[in-house]
Design a protein around this motif. Structure first.
Motif, PDB file in Angstrom:
ATOM      1  N   ILE A  46       0.873  -1.178   0.000  1.00  0.00           N
ATOM      2  CA  ILE A  46       0.000   0.000   0.000  1.00  0.00           C
ATOM      3  C   ILE A  46       0.905   1.221   0.000  1.00  0.00           C
ATOM      4  O   ILE A  46       1.702   1.407   0.923  1.00  0.00           O
ATOM      5  N   GLU A  49      -2.698   5.463   1.907  1.00  0.00           N
ATOM      6  CA  GLU A  49      -3.929   5.097   2.591  1.00  0.00           C
ATOM      7  C   GLU A  49      -4.551   6.369   3.143  1.00  0.00           C
ATOM      8  O   GLU A  49      -3.906   7.124   3.875  1.00  0.00           O
ATOM      9  N   GLU A  53     -12.835   9.074   5.321  1.00  0.00           N
ATOM     10  CA  GLU A  53     -13.645   8.821   4.129  1.00  0.00           C
ATOM     11  C   GLU A  53     -13.917  10.045   3.281  1.00  0.00           C
ATOM     12  O   GLU A  53     -14.493   9.943   2.212  1.00  0.00           O
ATOM     13  N   THR A  74      -8.832   1.592  -4.236  1.00  0.00           N
ATOM     14  CA  THR A  74     -10.102   1.345  -3.573  1.00  0.00           C
ATOM     15  C   THR A  74     -10.682   2.663  -3.070  1.00  0.00           C
ATOM     16  O   THR A  74      -9.942   3.613  -2.818  1.00  0.00           O
ATOM     17  N   ASN A  75     -11.997   2.685  -2.917  1.00  0.00           N
ATOM     18  CA  ASN A  75     -12.621   3.853  -2.304  1.00  0.00           C
ATOM     19  C   ASN A  75     -12.670   3.638  -0.793  1.00  0.00           C
ATOM     20  O   ASN A  75     -12.207   2.607  -0.283  1.00  0.00           O
ATOM     21  N   ALA A  77     -14.980   2.806   1.118  1.00  0.00           N
ATOM     22  CA  ALA A  77     -15.754   1.626   1.518  1.00  0.00           C
ATOM     23  C   ALA A  77     -15.005   0.327   1.237  1.00  0.00           C
ATOM     24  O   ALA A  77     -15.486  -0.752   1.567  1.00  0.00           O
ATOM     25  N   GLY A  78     -13.824   0.407   0.607  1.00  0.00           N
ATOM     26  CA  GLY A  78     -13.043  -0.789   0.293  1.00  0.00           C
ATOM     27  C   GLY A  78     -13.362  -1.417  -1.042  1.00  0.00           C
ATOM     28  O   GLY A  78     -12.833  -2.473  -1.378  1.00  0.00           O
ATOM     29  N   THR A  79     -14.195  -0.775  -1.853  1.00  0.00           N
ATOM     30  CA  THR A  79     -14.568  -1.292  -3.170  1.00  0.00           C
ATOM     31  C   THR A  79     -13.476  -0.967  -4.183  1.00  0.00           C
ATOM     32  O   THR A  79     -12.985   0.167  -4.241  1.00  0.00           O
ATOM     33  N   ASP A  80     -13.090  -1.945  -4.993  1.00  0.00           N
ATOM     34  CA  ASP A  80     -12.073  -1.732  -6.029  1.00  0.00           C
ATOM     35  C   ASP A  80     -12.640  -0.808  -7.109  1.00  0.00           C
ATOM     36  O   ASP A  80     -13.681  -1.101  -7.700  1.00  0.00           O
ATOM     37  N   GLY A 102      -9.728   5.500  -0.766  1.00  0.00           N
ATOM     38  CA  GLY A 102      -9.367   4.590   0.329  1.00  0.00           C
ATOM     39  C   GLY A 102      -7.887   4.304   0.307  1.00  0.00           C
ATOM     40  O   GLY A 102      -7.125   4.839   1.111  1.00  0.00           O
ATOM     41  N   THR A 103      -7.442   3.467  -0.651  1.00  0.00           N
ATOM     42  CA  THR A 103      -6.023   3.107  -0.739  1.00  0.00           C
ATOM     43  C   THR A 103      -5.572   3.038  -2.193  1.00  0.00           C
ATOM     44  O   THR A 103      -6.377   2.859  -3.108  1.00  0.00           O
ATOM     45  N   SER A 105      -2.608   0.698  -3.936  1.00  0.00           N
ATOM     46  CA  SER A 105      -1.604  -0.335  -3.687  1.00  0.00           C
ATOM     47  C   SER A 105      -0.992  -0.794  -5.005  1.00  0.00           C
ATOM     48  O   SER A 105      -1.614  -0.711  -6.062  1.00  0.00           O
TER      49      SER A 105
END
Length: 130
Positions: A46, A49, A53, A74-75, A77-80, A102-103, A105
């Motif tokens: 990663i 990060e 939100e 990712t956003n 919410a962790g969605t790719d 979100g992240t 990586s």
């Protein structure tokens, strides 16, 4: 002339009350060593990060090494949300603006090459003060 206290609107270009934002910029280099043996999975690192939100980010991700990089975004919410630009070849860049980041990586290639995968991340983020 100043701010109109009734509706907090701007008068002749003067300031108006609004949500306060913090804007940061980061430019960093990274490298990912190839797997110890070609049969093992490459490392995923990663490289950014988000702190909460509400992060809006614009970034350029450059591949400065000899090997392709696989990126995953990712956003909050962790969605790719990577899309079709998952692989960045040597010398190529990826430019994105993401609301609610979100992240970010990076996965180095599964390769017998002993050179590390390398890149640069230049990112500008904006988020609200809570």
């Amino acid at each position: 002339m100043g701010c109109n206290s009734d509706n907090n609107s701007a008068i002749l270009g003067n300031c108006f009350n609004q949500t306060e934002y913090v804007k940061d910029q980061l430019c960093t280099q990274f490298s990912i060593a190839p797997p110890v043996t070609p049969a093992t999975d490459p490392d995923t690192v990663i490289i950014y990060e988000a702190i909460n939100e509400s992060v809006v980010a614009s970034f350029v991700l450059r591949n400065t090494g000899p090997l392709p990089l696989t990126v995953a975004i990712t956003n909050a919410a962790g969605t790719d949300i990577t899309g079709d630009d998952a692989t960045i070849g040597p010398g190529q860049s990826l430019l994105r603006t993401v609301d609610s980041l979100g992240t970010i990586s990076i996965t180095g290639p599964a390769s017998t090459d002993t050179s590390p995968a390398k890149g640069e991340l230049d990112i500008v983020v904006r988020y609200t003060l809570n």
